[in-house]
Scaffold this motif. Structure first.
Motif, short mmCIF file in Angstrom:
data_model
loop_
_atom_site.label_atom_id
_atom_site.label_comp_id
_atom_site.label_asym_id
_atom_site.label_seq_id
_atom_site.Cartn_x
_atom_site.Cartn_y
_atom_site.Cartn_z
N GLU A 115 0.81 -1.39 0.15
CA GLU A 115 0.06 -0.02 -0.07
C GLU A 115 0.71 1.28 0.07
OE1 GLU A 115 -3.82 1.40 -0.20
OE2 GLU A 115 -3.07 -0.82 -0.20
N VAL A 116 0.71 2.16 -0.87
CA VAL A 116 1.31 3.53 -1.04
C VAL A 116 1.07 4.50 0.22
CG1 VAL A 116 1.82 5.46 -2.41
CG2 VAL A 116 1.94 3.55 -3.44
N SER A 117 1.99 4.94 0.95
CA SER A 117 1.72 5.48 2.21
C SER A 117 0.79 6.88 1.87
CB SER A 117 3.08 5.66 3.25
OG SER A 117 3.84 6.71 2.21
N PHE A 118 0.39 7.28 2.74
CA PHE A 118 -0.31 8.82 2.77
C PHE A 118 0.85 9.80 2.57
CE2 PHE A 118 -2.03 12.79 4.86
CZ PHE A 118 -2.82 12.91 3.98
N GLY A 119 2.09 10.01 3.33
CA GLY A 119 3.11 10.82 3.06
C GLY A 119 3.45 10.75 1.48
N ILE A 120 3.63 9.96 1.04
CA ILE A 120 4.13 9.77 -0.49
C ILE A 120 3.09 10.20 -1.31
CG2 ILE A 120 4.49 8.07 -2.48
CD1 ILE A 120 6.89 7.79 -0.56
N LYS A 121 1.76 10.09 -1.17
CA LYS A 121 0.67 10.64 -1.73
C LYS A 121 0.57 12.24 -1.78
CE LYS A 121 -2.23 6.61 -1.37
NZ LYS A 121 -3.29 5.98 -0.81
N VAL A 122 0.81 12.81 -0.49
CA VAL A 122 1.09 14.27 -0.48
C VAL A 122 2.07 14.74 -1.00
CG1 VAL A 122 1.56 16.02 1.40
CG2 VAL A 122 -0.12 14.01 1.96
N MET A 123 3.36 14.16 -1.05
CA MET A 123 4.44 14.52 -1.82
C MET A 123 4.29 14.38 -3.12
SD MET A 123 7.68 15.57 -1.00
CE MET A 123 8.82 15.87 -2.10
N GLY A 124 3.50 13.48 -3.66
CA GLY A 124 3.18 13.24 -5.25
C GLY A 124 2.18 14.34 -5.61
N ALA A 125 1.26 14.66 -4.79
CA ALA A 125 0.37 15.91 -5.29
C ALA A 125 1.45 16.75 -5.38
CB ALA A 125 -0.56 16.25 -4.17
N LEU A 126 2.20 17.25 -4.68
CA LEU A 126 2.99 18.71 -4.72
C LEU A 126 4.11 18.51 -5.99
CD1 LEU A 126 3.93 18.94 -1.14
CD2 LEU A 126 2.41 20.21 -2.38
N ALA A 127 4.43 17.25 -6.18
CA ALA A 127 5.33 16.92 -7.37
C ALA A 127 4.80 17.05 -8.61
CB ALA A 127 5.85 15.32 -7.32
N HIS A 128 3.49 17.74 -8.70
CA HIS A 128 3.09 18.07 -10.06
C HIS A 128 3.60 19.45 -10.44
CE1 HIS A 128 0.33 14.67 -9.92
NE2 HIS A 128 0.46 14.94 -11.08
N PHE A 129 4.42 20.16 -9.26
CA PHE A 129 5.04 21.39 -9.86
C PHE A 129 6.51 20.75 -10.09
CE2 PHE A 129 1.76 22.43 -6.29
CZ PHE A 129 1.23 23.53 -7.21
N SER A 130 6.82 21.36 -11.21
CA SER A 130 8.44 20.89 -11.46
C SER A 130 9.43 21.12 -10.56
CB SER A 130 8.59 21.27 -13.02
OG SER A 130 8.89 22.79 -12.98
N THR A 131 9.48 22.44 -9.75
CA THR A 131 10.39 22.59 -8.97
C THR A 131 10.50 21.74 -7.75
OG1 THR A 131 8.91 24.03 -7.70
CG2 THR A 131 10.46 25.18 -9.40
N ILE A 132 9.19 21.05 -7.43
CA ILE A 132 9.22 20.28 -6.16
C ILE A 132 9.44 18.64 -6.72
CG2 ILE A 132 7.39 18.78 -4.63
CD1 ILE A 132 8.05 21.94 -3.84
N GLN A 133 9.14 18.39 -7.94
CA GLN A 133 9.47 17.18 -8.66
C GLN A 133 11.10 17.03 -8.74
OE1 GLN A 133 8.52 14.13 -12.12
NE2 GLN A 133 7.39 16.11 -12.10
N ASP A 134 11.90 18.05 -8.95
CA ASP A 134 13.22 17.96 -8.81
C ASP A 134 13.68 17.67 -7.58
OD1 ASP A 134 13.34 18.71 -11.59
OD2 ASP A 134 13.85 20.54 -11.48
N ILE A 135 13.13 18.17 -6.58
CA ILE A 135 13.46 17.70 -5.14
C ILE A 135 13.28 16.10 -4.97
CG2 ILE A 135 13.17 18.36 -2.81
CD1 ILE A 135 12.43 21.14 -3.51
N ALA A 136 12.02 15.93 -5.29
CA ALA A 136 11.69 14.51 -5.19
C ALA A 136 12.53 13.66 -5.84
CB ALA A 136 10.21 14.48 -5.73
#
Ligand SMILES: [Fe+2]
Ligand SMILES: [Fe+2]
Length: 292
Positions: A115-136
């Protein structure tokens, strides 16, 4: 001490590395394994918990792929090639082979957390911003480097351990082929993290945020932010002898990210949170044992 930053990594070199891994290391076939075990009870007594742990972690590769798809919505082609064509097909065989071994030893089948954790899902929602995705992406590479290094270290000890127990079939047809595939994974993550830092694509605020997040979310391989797995990992580290010199282990596991993420803290051999995670795991194991 080698300096990762001294070695210039180009995207082309990473691509060639991935292609080479795919060509040189096909997934290990289940029927290539020699299943003869001389003394199942002795093996289970000595390494049963360790094999349980490794089998589960390897089988969790399928969750790791889902997490990756969440975290990197615009995944680069070379990253996709690595996880889809090389990494997942290899790791899932490691998991299936070790899972069968543990059952051959009379132990229950692994129960991976898929099961994918909640924390990952939150980070994933933010990762749609390319600046955040680079951090991810950077955090994904650093996590990969750290966990693959831990796998290499574990299989090295386990290989010698199986030979010492007089179990050449396990050593030579299970542990040896698996451990040959792990350094290539480690190298992929090390090169990818290094290239990302060297490219200068990350602004100071992104690096700052990466450090904060890393400090807050660092975890040892397979602990899934849960105390019962932390305790088990402490047990694995104890059985494999890493608990005897935790700083040495922290150096092995944390050296790359000390150099890439914490370069201005000159002379840092490993980030303090690596040693802290290790100590917590060992303490939990001493309190609770393997069956936490
Ligand atoms: Fe593996
Ligand atoms: Fe691996």
């Amino acid at each position: 001490m080698m300096d990762v930053m001294a070695d210039r990594i180009s995207p082309q070199r990473i691509l060639e590395h991935v292609q080479r891994l795919g060509e040189q290391y096909p997934p290990i076939a289940l029927d290539s394994v020699d299943r003869r075990v001389r003394e199942p009870k002795a093996v289970a007594d000595r390494y049963g918990h360790v094999i349980d742990y490794l089998a589960r972690v390897e089988l969790e590769v399928d969750r790791n792929v889902l997490e990756l798809l969440v975290l990197l919505p615009d995944v680069q082609e070379v990253d996709r090639m690595f996880y889809a064509d090389v990494w997942q097909p290899q790791e899932i065989q490691h998991g299936l082979i070790l899972d069968r071994l543990q059952q051959d030893l009379g132990r229950p089948a692994a129960r991976p957390e898929l099961e994918v954790s909640f924390g990952i899902k939150v980070m994933g929602a933010l990762a749609h911003f390319s600046t955040i995705q680079d951090i991810a992406r950077l955090l994904y590479y650093l996590t990969g480097a750290s966990t693959e290094r831990q796998a290499v270290l574990a299989y090295n000890v386990l290989y010698d351990g199986m030979l010492n127990l007089g179990e050449p079939a396990i050593a030579d047809t299970i542990i040896s082929p698996i451990r040959r595939q792990e350094p290539g994974h480690f190298a992929f993550y090390r090169m990818s993290a290094t290239e990302l830092i060297q490219s200068g694509a990350l602004k100071p605020w992104q690096l700052y945020l990466a450090r904060v997040l890393r400090q807050k979310t660092y975890h040892l391989v397979g602990t899934n932010h849960q105390d019962r797995y932390r305790a088990q990992m402490g047990g694995v580290a104890s059985v494999l002898g890493f608990a005897d010199d935790l700083e040495k282990y922290a150096r092995e596991v944390g050296r790359i990210e000390a150099q890439l993420l914490w370069a201005e803290q000159s002379g840092m051999e490993f980030p303090p949170y690596v040693l802290k995670a290790l100590k917590e795991s060992i303490d939990l194991y001493r309190e609770r044992g393997f069956d936490a």
